[in-house]
Scaffold this active site. Sequence first.
Site, mmCIF file in Angstrom:
data_model
loop_
_atom_site.group_PDB
_atom_site.id
_atom_site.type_symbol
_atom_site.label_atom_id
_atom_site.label_comp_id
_atom_site.label_asym_id
_atom_site.label_seq_id
_atom_site.Cartn_x
_atom_site.Cartn_y
_atom_site.Cartn_z
ATOM 1 C CD GLU A 1 -1.122 2.255 -0.159
ATOM 2 O OE1 GLU A 1 -2.208 2.633 -0.653
ATOM 3 O OE2 GLU A 1 -1.061 1.665 0.932
ATOM 4 C CE1 TYR B 1 -4.782 6.134 0.984
ATOM 5 C CE2 TYR B 1 -3.727 5.404 -1.049
ATOM 6 C CZ TYR B 1 -4.183 5.141 0.222
ATOM 7 O OH TYR B 1 -4.023 3.898 0.751
ATOM 8 C CG ASP C 1 -9.104 5.497 1.648
ATOM 9 O OD1 ASP C 1 -9.588 6.000 2.685
ATOM 10 O OD2 ASP C 1 -9.053 4.268 1.463
#
Length: 352
Positions: free
Chosen positions: A36, A119, A137
């Site tokens: 991520e 996020y 996102d």
Amino acid sequence: MQPDFTKLLMDWNIAGNTRQMPWKGERDPYRIWLSEIMLQQTRVEQGLAYYQRFIDNFPTITDLAMAADETVFKLWEGLGYYSRCRNLLVTARFIAFDLGGVFPDTYEDILKLKGIGTYTAAAIASFAFGHPFAVLDGNVFRVISRYFGISTPIDTTDGKKLYNQLANTLLDFTQPGKYNQSIMDFGAVICKPRQPLCDSCVLRHECEALKHGWVNELPVKSKKIQRKTRYFYYFVLSFKDHFYINKRSGSDIWKDLHEWLLLESADEIAPDEAILTEVLNTILSSFSGRIVSISEPELQHLTHQTIKGRFIRVHLKKALQPDKGLQLVAKKDLKKLAFPKFINAYLEAHPL
DNA sequence: AACACGGGGCG
DNA sequence: CGCCCAGTGTT
């Protein structure tokens, strides 16, 4: 009661989503976190090789935590947004050494970690721990904006609040991780920024943007980026088989990466040996050596600025005074240091 | 609330 | 050449 949107999306995920990624279905929070961070503002295809390299070098978060800064930055070299790498190290060491290697398992605790915003916290919380937090996102903004025909800008406080509320009503609470993965895949593969595949879209009968012809106008962003030009003159100072290297700091671009002696100028400087020698004499308050080459002007486009500059190679007859913040690095050790692409591109074309 | 932070790919 | 990409931290 599940919204139609959610059911149609989840059905598409089973029937029509063929997107594969190495971390899909991964439950190890370390691997999820790593992927991520790497993918923030970065396309999956671009991050893939970096992810593999990191996992090979650092199979566990403790391996990463114990690595030397320079080793990690070298592996990150070229991926951009280098504060992500700095924060990656901060967080790896915090978890490995202060939390006993146990990754935090609540949204709130994950959100507190350096380099993790809303996020990434939602992504980790849902993927690794099954917690019901909807990711927001670029893909999700686009899908929701088009599906509901919302023209509220996505880059304002009001916009983020609105989209976040909507995103969390659409979430499949029985399988939040799968849902989050699905909506991002859907945004990347079907509801793309340009030339979206509306003809084959499972949401086409309910999509407000498609109905009204707004698909290419949504989502809306309020801010436009300004680009400025900066002039960088790099003096590649060598003394015998060593080079003078600076490590960038402050709040400018390429923080924590390395470079040669830099003169930033408000204007272009003519590629003239006498002028550049004089410049060097001023910067170094006299030096002993000679200019051996002056490169063509090189360009590097960044999001907010264009870097234009030249590389000037200088052979020193005597070592510099050790006061310029420059360190003398042996040629063979340069490959251990991380440099910005602007410098690496030059080095590739003009090896030392 | 604005702004900056990299590099790459696409139309 | 402008926009976008599995956003975040700083001012």
